[in-house]
Design a protein around this motif. Structure first.
Motif, PDB file in Angstrom:
ATOM      1  N   PHE A 176      13.115  59.178  66.760  1.00 48.33           N
ATOM      2  CA  PHE A 176      13.952  59.105  65.564  1.00 48.33           C
ATOM      3  C   PHE A 176      14.151  57.685  65.029  1.00 48.33           C
ATOM      4  O   PHE A 176      14.763  57.515  63.971  1.00 48.33           O
ATOM      5  N   SER A 177      13.651  56.676  65.733  1.00 47.82           N
ATOM      6  CA  SER A 177      13.979  55.295  65.363  1.00 47.82           C
ATOM      7  C   SER A 177      13.645  54.941  63.915  1.00 47.82           C
ATOM      8  O   SER A 177      14.389  54.170  63.291  1.00 47.82           O
ATOM      9  N   PRO A 178      12.570  55.466  63.292  1.00 51.30           N
ATOM     10  CA  PRO A 178      12.301  55.123  61.883  1.00 51.30           C
ATOM     11  C   PRO A 178      13.053  56.009  60.887  1.00 51.30           C
ATOM     12  O   PRO A 178      12.887  55.823  59.671  1.00 51.30           O
ATOM     13  N   LEU A 179      13.866  56.950  61.361  1.00 50.81           N
ATOM     14  CA  LEU A 179      14.424  57.979  60.482  1.00 50.81           C
ATOM     15  C   LEU A 179      15.931  57.881  60.298  1.00 50.81           C
ATOM     16  O   LEU A 179      16.564  58.851  59.856  1.00 50.81           O
ATOM     17  N   LYS A 180      16.521  56.750  60.605  1.00 51.28           N
ATOM     18  CA  LYS A 180      17.983  56.614  60.550  1.00 51.28           C
ATOM     19  C   LYS A 180      18.512  56.928  59.151  1.00 51.28           C
ATOM     20  O   LYS A 180      17.984  56.462  58.147  1.00 51.28           O
ATOM     21  N   GLY A 181      19.563  57.749  59.109  1.00 52.97           N
ATOM     22  CA  GLY A 181      20.201  58.086  57.852  1.00 52.97           C
ATOM     23  C   GLY A 181      19.554  59.240  57.113  1.00 52.97           C
ATOM     24  O   GLY A 181      19.992  59.589  56.017  1.00 52.97           O
ATOM     25  N   ARG A 182      18.544  59.844  57.683  1.00 57.55           N
ATOM     26  CA  ARG A 182      17.837  60.934  57.019  1.00 57.55           C
ATOM     27  C   ARG A 182      18.201  62.276  57.652  1.00 57.55           C
ATOM     28  O   ARG A 182      18.483  62.346  58.849  1.00 57.55           O
ATOM     29  N   ILE A 183      18.171  63.321  56.855  1.00 57.89           N
ATOM     30  CA  ILE A 183      18.608  64.645  57.282  1.00 57.89           C
ATOM     31  C   ILE A 183      17.495  65.664  56.998  1.00 57.89           C
ATOM     32  O   ILE A 183      16.830  65.596  55.963  1.00 57.89           O
ATOM     33  N   PHE A 184      17.333  66.629  57.909  1.00 56.27           N
ATOM     34  CA  PHE A 184      16.241  67.593  57.803  1.00 56.27           C
ATOM     35  C   PHE A 184      16.724  69.029  57.982  1.00 56.27           C
ATOM     36  O   PHE A 184      17.713  69.283  58.669  1.00 56.27           O
ATOM     37  N   ASN A 185      15.955  69.946  57.408  1.00 57.71           N
ATOM     38  CA  ASN A 185      16.206  71.365  57.637  1.00 57.71           C
ATOM     39  C   ASN A 185      15.723  71.798  59.016  1.00 57.71           C
ATOM     40  O   ASN A 185      16.249  72.755  59.594  1.00 57.71           O
ATOM     41  N   ASP A 219      10.612  63.585  85.822  1.00 54.95           N
ATOM     42  CA  ASP A 219      10.730  65.044  85.932  1.00 54.95           C
ATOM     43  C   ASP A 219      10.130  65.774  84.735  1.00 54.95           C
ATOM     44  O   ASP A 219      10.252  66.998  84.618  1.00 54.95           O
ATOM     45  N   GLY A 220       9.496  65.035  83.836  1.00 57.41           N
ATOM     46  CA  GLY A 220       8.878  65.641  82.662  1.00 57.41           C
ATOM     47  C   GLY A 220       9.827  65.918  81.517  1.00 57.41           C
ATOM     48  O   GLY A 220       9.421  66.418  80.467  1.00 57.41           O
ATOM     49  N   LEU A 221      11.109  65.564  81.692  1.00 51.34           N
ATOM     50  CA  LEU A 221      12.126  65.935  80.705  1.00 51.34           C
ATOM     51  C   LEU A 221      12.653  64.766  79.877  1.00 51.34           C
ATOM     52  O   LEU A 221      13.574  64.933  79.068  1.00 51.34           O
ATOM     53  N   ASN A 222      12.077  63.581  80.062  1.00 54.41           N
ATOM     54  CA  ASN A 222      12.603  62.394  79.369  1.00 54.41           C
ATOM     55  C   ASN A 222      12.720  62.580  77.861  1.00 54.41           C
ATOM     56  O   ASN A 222      13.736  62.249  77.249  1.00 54.41           O
ATOM     57  N   PHE A 223      11.667  63.089  77.260  1.00 53.41           N
ATOM     58  CA  PHE A 223      11.651  63.193  75.801  1.00 53.41           C
ATOM     59  C   PHE A 223      12.574  64.309  75.305  1.00 53.41           C
ATOM     60  O   PHE A 223      13.150  64.203  74.220  1.00 53.41           O
ATOM     61  N   TYR A 224      12.737  65.366  76.086  1.00 51.55           N
ATOM     62  CA  TYR A 224      13.668  66.423  75.684  1.00 51.55           C
ATOM     63  C   TYR A 224      15.096  65.898  75.657  1.00 51.55           C
ATOM     64  O   TYR A 224      15.865  66.212  74.741  1.00 51.55           O
ATOM     65  N   ARG A 225      15.463  65.118  76.652  1.00 57.66           N
ATOM     66  CA  ARG A 225      16.824  64.556  76.682  1.00 57.66           C
ATOM     67  C   ARG A 225      17.079  63.737  75.417  1.00 57.66           C
ATOM     68  O   ARG A 225      18.134  63.852  74.797  1.00 57.66           O
ATOM     69  N   ARG A 226      16.130  62.915  75.052  1.00 62.38           N
ATOM     70  CA  ARG A 226      16.302  62.032  73.908  1.00 62.38           C
ATOM     71  C   ARG A 226      16.294  62.815  72.596  1.00 62.38           C
ATOM     72  O   ARG A 226      17.143  62.592  71.726  1.00 62.38           O
ATOM     73  N   ILE A 227      15.332  63.715  72.449  1.00 64.14           N
ATOM     74  CA  ILE A 227      15.219  64.470  71.198  1.00 64.14           C
ATOM     75  C   ILE A 227      16.444  65.349  70.984  1.00 64.14           C
ATOM     76  O   ILE A 227      17.033  65.375  69.898  1.00 64.14           O
ATOM     77  N   ILE A 228      16.838  66.097  72.010  1.00 62.94           N
ATOM     78  CA  ILE A 228      17.920  67.070  71.857  1.00 62.94           C
ATOM     79  C   ILE A 228      19.264  66.386  71.668  1.00 62.94           C
ATOM     80  O   ILE A 228      20.110  66.853  70.888  1.00 62.94           O
ATOM     81  N   SER A 229      19.486  65.256  72.337  1.00 63.46           N
ATOM     82  CA  SER A 229      20.771  64.566  72.178  1.00 63.46           C
ATOM     83  C   SER A 229      20.874  63.862  70.824  1.00 63.46           C
ATOM     84  O   SER A 229      21.968  63.755  70.255  1.00 63.46           O
ATOM     85  N   ASP A 230      19.753  63.412  70.280  1.00 63.59           N
ATOM     86  CA  ASP A 230      19.779  62.702  68.991  1.00 63.59           C
ATOM     87  C   ASP A 230      19.632  63.624  67.783  1.00 63.59           C
ATOM     88  O   ASP A 230      20.069  63.282  66.677  1.00 63.59           O
ATOM     89  N   ALA A 231      19.033  64.786  67.977  1.00 61.43           N
ATOM     90  CA  ALA A 231      18.735  65.684  66.860  1.00 61.43           C
ATOM     91  C   ALA A 231      19.950  66.043  65.998  1.00 61.43           C
ATOM     92  O   ALA A 231      19.811  66.145  64.765  1.00 61.43           O
ATOM     93  N   PRO A 232      21.161  66.259  66.568  1.00 57.12           N
ATOM     94  CA  PRO A 232      22.301  66.633  65.729  1.00 57.12           C
ATOM     95  C   PRO A 232      22.598  65.661  64.589  1.00 57.12           C
ATOM     96  O   PRO A 232      23.100  66.074  63.542  1.00 57.12           O
ATOM     97  N   ARG A 233      22.257  64.391  64.754  1.00 56.75           N
ATOM     98  CA  ARG A 233      22.514  63.410  63.699  1.00 56.75           C
ATOM     99  C   ARG A 233      21.499  63.495  62.558  1.00 56.75           C
ATOM    100  O   ARG A 233      21.668  62.835  61.534  1.00 56.75           O
ATOM    101  N   PHE A 234      20.456  64.327  62.758  1.00 55.10           N
ATOM    102  CA  PHE A 234      19.391  64.395  61.770  1.00 55.10           C
ATOM    103  C   PHE A 234      19.181  65.800  61.207  1.00 55.10           C
ATOM    104  O   PHE A 234      18.249  66.017  60.435  1.00 55.10           O
ATOM    105  N   LEU A 235      20.039  66.740  61.593  1.00 52.48           N
ATOM    106  CA  LEU A 235      19.881  68.119  61.143  1.00 52.48           C
ATOM    107  C   LEU A 235      21.003  68.546  60.213  1.00 52.48           C
ATOM    108  O   LEU A 235      22.167  68.151  60.396  1.00 52.48           O
ATOM    109  N   VAL A 236      20.672  69.375  59.238  1.00 53.62           N
ATOM    110  CA  VAL A 236      21.695  70.014  58.420  1.00 53.62           C
ATOM    111  C   VAL A 236      22.439  71.022  59.280  1.00 53.62           C
ATOM    112  O   VAL A 236      21.966  71.429  60.348  1.00 53.62           O
ATOM    113  N   ASP A 237      23.589  71.434  58.809  1.00 52.66           N
ATOM    114  CA  ASP A 237      24.297  72.531  59.454  1.00 52.66           C
ATOM    115  C   ASP A 237      23.413  73.781  59.372  1.00 52.66           C
ATOM    116  O   ASP A 237      22.951  74.160  58.295  1.00 52.66           O
ATOM    117  N   GLY A 238      23.140  74.390  60.509  1.00 50.23           N
ATOM    118  CA  GLY A 238      22.237  75.535  60.524  1.00 50.23           C
ATOM    119  C   GLY A 238      20.784  75.143  60.631  1.00 50.23           C
ATOM    120  O   GLY A 238      19.902  76.004  60.521  1.00 50.23           O
TER     121      GLY A 238
END
Length: 297
Positions: A176-185, A219-238
């Motif tokens: 998400f580093s290049p996408l700060k302030g942007r929102i997605f469906n 454990d193979g989960l590094n990227f999931y932790r980062r994506i899932i924890s950061d995703a709420p700041r980049f998603l619309v409601d729903g």
């Protein structure tokens, strides 16, 4: 017949089989059809045709490289995905059939929305996921991110190849580093998910693919932790978050979704019955509108 298609093909398939190459006959057919610029069916229709020595030498050179466990997709420079023939090389992960399930899922979700939509593809590689969605969801726009400049060159080429370059923006960066302030469906990703210790046990030809696209950390989960924890700041409601997962990772990744206000979390299996995709809807109190003008003004 010397240097006939039939004999050339049989000799090559035998060489591949002797070295325990998977699907030796199929690989030989694909490579010879590539050299002859024809369909595989024509190899049998014209099986008695005598090949020029130059053609045989070129074909045998590819067979030699296949014997070194170079993936067929890299040798021919393309891989079929979602009915499209994507250009690939050693700088990108080769698209897999199971990833089509992820692509179809996100595409159908975006298609169900009323207005023009925008989604992000994290770790885009060849661009197969995002470009396929753009081809089949005409009202969609995409932002594709990859940490590799060389991978992005391939993705940009494919965007031009399939005439969607005006509907996609590419960013080089870490998730998400290049996408700060942007929102997605929707946000979609097929991140690296192989535990580091398992990399050495992969098939030899898989090891030829970019390690950046394979290594998921201890454990193979590094990227999931980062994506899932950061995703709420980049998603619309729903908004939708959907990711591909590795074998036996479903429960762990689902728990990460549950910790971040995702609801309607579903696990989808591939054709082999393996849990392969997890998707969830993000729910928040505030309402946001996708800011596609940020990218396409």
């Amino acid at each position: 017949m010397k240097n006939s298609i039939f004999k050339t093909l049989n000799d090559a398939a035998s060489r591949l089989e002797e070295k325990n190459i998977d699907s030796p006959r199929l690989d030989a057919e694909i490579l010879l059809a590539h050299v002859l610029n024809c369909r595989r069916l024509n190899l049998y229709v014209d099986s008695d045709k005598i090949l020029p020595l130059e053609t045989v030498l070129k074909f045998n050179e590819l067979i030699n490289r296949r014997l070194e466990n170079i993936p067929v997709a890299y040798l021919v420079g393309r891989k079929d995905f979602m009915g499209l023939s994507f250009t690939v090389n050693e700088n990108v992960l080769i698209p897999r059939p199971e990833t089509e399930i992820l692509t179809e899922l996100v595409g159908e979700y975006l298609r169900s929305l009323k207005n023009e939509v925008i989604f992000a593809d994290l770790g885009t590689g060849s661009g197969a996921i995002s470009i396929s969605i753009l081809k089949f969801v005409k009202k969609s726009r995409a932002v594709a991110v990859d940490i590799s400049d060389k991978a992005l060159e391939v993705a940009k080429f494919n965007a031009r190849k399939f005439h969607v370059e005006d509907r996609i923006k590419f960013f080089c960066g870490d998730l998400f580093s290049p996408l700060k302030g942007r929102i997605f469906n929707a946000i979609v990703s097929n991140p690296p998910y192989i535990p580091t210790k398992d990399l050495k046990t992969l098939q030899t030809e898989v090891k030829k693919e970019p390690q950046l696209a394979l290594d998921g950390g201890e454990d193979g989960l590094n990227f999931y932790r980062r994506i899932i924890s950061d995703a709420p700041r980049f998603l619309v409601d729903g908004g939708l978050l959907a990711v591909e997962i590795g074998i036996n990772q479903a429960n762990s990744v689902k728990k990460l979704f549950e910790q971040e206000n995702f609801v309607d979390i579903e696990i989808f299996k591939d054709l082999a019955g393996i849990e392969r995709i997890i998707a969830g809807i993000f729910k928040i109190d505030l309402k946001f509108t996708p800011c596609d003008k940020i990218f396409f003004s």
